[in-house]
Design a protein around this motif. Structure first.
Motif, PDB file in Angstrom:
ATOM      1  N   ALA A 134       0.833  -1.207   0.000  1.00 21.31           N
ATOM      2  CA  ALA A 134       0.000   0.000   0.000  1.00 21.31           C
ATOM      3  C   ALA A 134       0.866   1.255   0.000  1.00 21.31           C
ATOM      4  O   ALA A 134       0.614   2.211  -0.737  1.00 21.31           O
ATOM      5  CB  ALA A 134      -0.926  -0.012   1.217  1.00 21.31           C
ATOM      6  N   MET A 135       1.918   1.228   0.829  1.00 15.14           N
ATOM      7  CA  MET A 135       2.844   2.374   0.892  1.00 15.14           C
ATOM      8  C   MET A 135       3.476   2.626  -0.477  1.00 15.14           C
ATOM      9  O   MET A 135       3.616   3.778  -0.908  1.00 15.14           O
ATOM     10  CB  MET A 135       3.961   2.097   1.917  1.00 15.14           C
ATOM     11  CG  MET A 135       3.577   2.345   3.352  1.00 15.14           C
ATOM     12  SD  MET A 135       3.197   4.077   3.684  1.00 15.14           S
ATOM     13  CE  MET A 135       4.794   4.816   3.334  1.00 15.14           C
ATOM     14  N   GLN A 177       0.851   4.100  -2.845  1.00 16.71           N
ATOM     15  CA  GLN A 177       0.526   5.488  -2.500  1.00 16.71           C
ATOM     16  C   GLN A 177       1.711   6.416  -2.819  1.00 16.71           C
ATOM     17  O   GLN A 177       1.506   7.536  -3.317  1.00 16.71           O
ATOM     18  CB  GLN A 177       0.146   5.588  -1.022  1.00 16.71           C
ATOM     19  CG  GLN A 177      -0.311   6.973  -0.576  1.00 16.71           C
ATOM     20  CD  GLN A 177      -1.627   7.406  -1.224  1.00 16.71           C
ATOM     21  OE1 GLN A 177      -2.508   6.579  -1.456  1.00 16.71           O
ATOM     22  NE2 GLN A 177      -1.756   8.689  -1.525  1.00 16.71           N
ATOM     23  N   SER A 178       2.928   5.956  -2.564  1.00 19.40           N
ATOM     24  CA  SER A 178       4.098   6.791  -2.856  1.00 19.40           C
ATOM     25  C   SER A 178       4.205   7.062  -4.352  1.00 19.40           C
ATOM     26  O   SER A 178       4.549   8.175  -4.770  1.00 19.40           O
ATOM     27  CB  SER A 178       5.382   6.109  -2.370  1.00 19.40           C
ATOM     28  OG  SER A 178       5.326   5.966  -0.975  1.00 19.40           O
TER      29      SER A 178
END
Lengths: 332, 249
Positions: free
Chosen positions: A287-288, A291-292
């Motif tokens: 997810a990180m 999103q990044s």
């Protein structure tokens, strides 16, 4: 400077990035349903993504500028003409005083955005210009309203290729604190199910439908009301999922099976009725990364703006143009 | 309840949040703990925390995961939990007592009789009990400025309705599970509509938009429909005839 509203769709509201900080008072953030469209508009006009724009749900309106005004059009592509001539979506245009901009129905997706150079200068309430219809903070834009436009200078005639997000598709989700209320079989079935967006949708949330049984949680009726965030997928009493959007309630007793990543919320909000949606659980690390990548793409948008080349087919009086005048030498 | 569910419990909320839960049922101690823990997080102003709130029995912390990792914030929250017994913390300072004129029953609040029956009381007795119980704002939520209030006596531990009432108006006093909610806007609900006030919990046009705070106490004092009409005719400030005094004890 200002834009006068001559006609307007039933659910057009002024939106910026929303109003965080009032969750403890029961007021959700609100803000643009498609945050990416705000950044695209800002890139096209060379201004801050904090500027407020007009969010048009499904249907636009007819607008007239009192003075020369720069505009940009992003989000769900809509039918649009400027003084009767078609102009491209995902582009910036000059609106001369007295010219009429007519925006019709969405061709794809749900939420189109009309941006103005300098941003819409509506009243700031609790730190934001975002309308929150359910909380009655601000109201839908009406015929006869005049949108005040901020000080501005800059170019127009620019375009930006939009990220595709207007026909449903895959939404990445993470587990949340109530995910374990659903047993593994139910979670597996949820991730395998093809959903389609139902007809009940507004800025609070959007209903999903599917074939087969609903998705019930253990002890569903005895769950204490608990915090809700936009992106939560809430199961109603019948086990039908709703994806909660920027004007969602701040607490609730219906269990949430998972949460859509912020970077996939533009796609979720823009999914039109009947279009298919699937969910894929990802780990927090995945997810990180997703999103990044999205945040990096937002930062790159201003560099991706290109000059808009006029298509000769769309120039109605092409033959009246002096096409070779001024050319002195082919080698200049 | 399994061993893993021992409280307080720290869990993740979606992509960018953490939740510290003090109980999975509504208790006085857990409610005080949630309020105090959330207040402490606000005081600490951790870099990267964007927003906090308290619900009936939990404190919620939203943060920027680019600045604070889930593992990192979990560790900090657990350390903070160990610093004191949060269940025995006092209620917030600066609490106030509100007395709110309320019409019980009549066509303004048509589910009073049914709620009384569910509580095993006749309507007069139910009104007498409800209108003399000093309830506390347990949390603000669902809609702007909207309080969950309790506790009411155990006789009012009645379930929510299966079918939603399509719409109750702003200022409606509704009841279920030994709690009141005072609605800040018109809304459909499964709670029973037992009283009607002219009190506006959310006044976006005013400098003080949010009127109530967790820990405040309220008494809903009975008035006639005619009296409420008179109050409504002169309600530009939205107080609905309510009075407010500091709680000093």
């Amino acid at each position: 400077m200002s834009l006068t509203i001559h006609r307007i769709g039933p659910a057009c509201t002024i939106q910026d990035q929303g109003r965080p900080g009032f969750l403890d008072q029961g007021l959700s953030r609100s803000g643009a349903a498609d945050i990416l469209a705000l950044y695209e508009g800002a890139a096209l006009l060379g201004q801050s993504p904090d500027c407020a724009a007009l969010e048009m749900a499904g249907l636009g309106g007819e607008f007239e500028a009192t003075l020369p005004t720069r505009i940009a059009l992003t989000g769900a592509p809509m039918q649009v003409t400027l003084d009767g001539s078609q102009v491209p979506w995902n582009a910036s245009h000059q609106l001369e005083a007295g010219q009429r901009l007519v925006i019709g129905a969405a061709l794809q997706g749900n939420y189109g955005y009309l941006h103005v150079g300098g941003g819409i200068q509506s009243e700031v309430l609790l730190g934001s210009r975002s309308t929150h219809l359910t909380a009655k903070v601000g109201r839908a834009v009406q015929v006869g309203d005049v949108l005040v436009v901020g000080a501005d200078s800059g170019h127009t005639g620019l375009k930006l290729a939009p990220a595709e997000r207007f026909s449903g598709g895959l939404l990445h989700v993470v587990a949340s604190f109530q995910t374990t209320l659903f047993d593994d079989t139910t979670l597996h079935r949820f991730a395998q199910t093809k959903f389609w967006r139902g007809t009940r949708a507004n800025r609070m949330g959007m209903q999903l439908e599917s074939d087969g049984d609903g998705f019930a949680a253990k002890g569903q009726l005895n769950i204490l009301s608990e915090v809700i965030t936009p992106g939560d997928i809430q199961m109603t009493g019948t086990g039908n999922p709703f994806i909660l959007l920027p004007e969602c309630q701040t607490t609730g007793g219906y269990p949430r099976i998972a949460t859509v990543l912020p970077c996939d919320m533009p796609r979720a909000a823009q999914t039109p009725a009947g279009a298919a949606i699937r969910f894929e659980f990802v780990t927090m690390d995945q997810a990180m990364a997703l999103q990044s990548a999205f945040d990096a793409e937002l930062a790159r948008l201003p560099g991706k703006v290109e000059p808009l080349l006029r298509d000769p087919h769309n120039i109605p009086d092409l033959l009246s143009y002096q096409l070779i005048g001024g050319v002195i030498s082919a080698n200049d | 309840m399994t061993v893993a569910d021992t409280f307080p419990l720290v869990r993740t909320v979606g992509f960018d949040g953490a939740l510290v839960t003090f109980a999975n049922t509504m208790t006085e101690d857990a409610n005080r703990a949630a309020l105090a823990f959330r207040a402490e997080i606000e005081q600490l102003r951790w870099d990267g925390v964007t927003e906090t709130s308290a619900t009936l029995g939990s404190a919620y912390i939203r943060f920027d995961p680019q600045h604070l990792t889930h593992a990192g914030i979990r560790l900090r929250l657990q350390r903070l939990l160990e610093q004191q017994n949060w269940y025995s913390t006092p209620l917030p300072e600066g609490r106030r007592l509100w007395r709110v004129p309320t019409v019980y029953g009549t066509d303004l609040a048509p589910q009073l009789k049914e709620a009384a029956a569910a509580a095993g009381l006749d309507p007069e007795d139910a009104i007498q009990r409800l209108s003399t119980t000093r309830v506390r704002v347990l949390t603000i939520g669902f809609a702007p400025g909207q309080p969950y209030l309790g506790p009411l006596g155990p006789e009012f531990d009645i379930p929510r309705l299966q079918d939603l009432t399509p719409m109750v108006p702003e200022g409606a006093l509704v009841l279920a599970i030994s709690q009141f909610v005072l609605f800040s806007g018109p809304t459909p609900t499964g709670w029973r509509h037992v009283g009607q006030t002219a009190f506006r919990c959310f006044r976006p046009e005013m400098e003080q938009s949010f009127v109530l705070r967790p820990g405040d106490e309220m008494i809903f004092e009975p008035v006639s429909p005619d009296q409420l009409d008179q109050i409504r005719a002169n309600n530009t400030d939205g107080t609905g005839g309510a009075t407010c005094e500091e709680i000093t004890a």
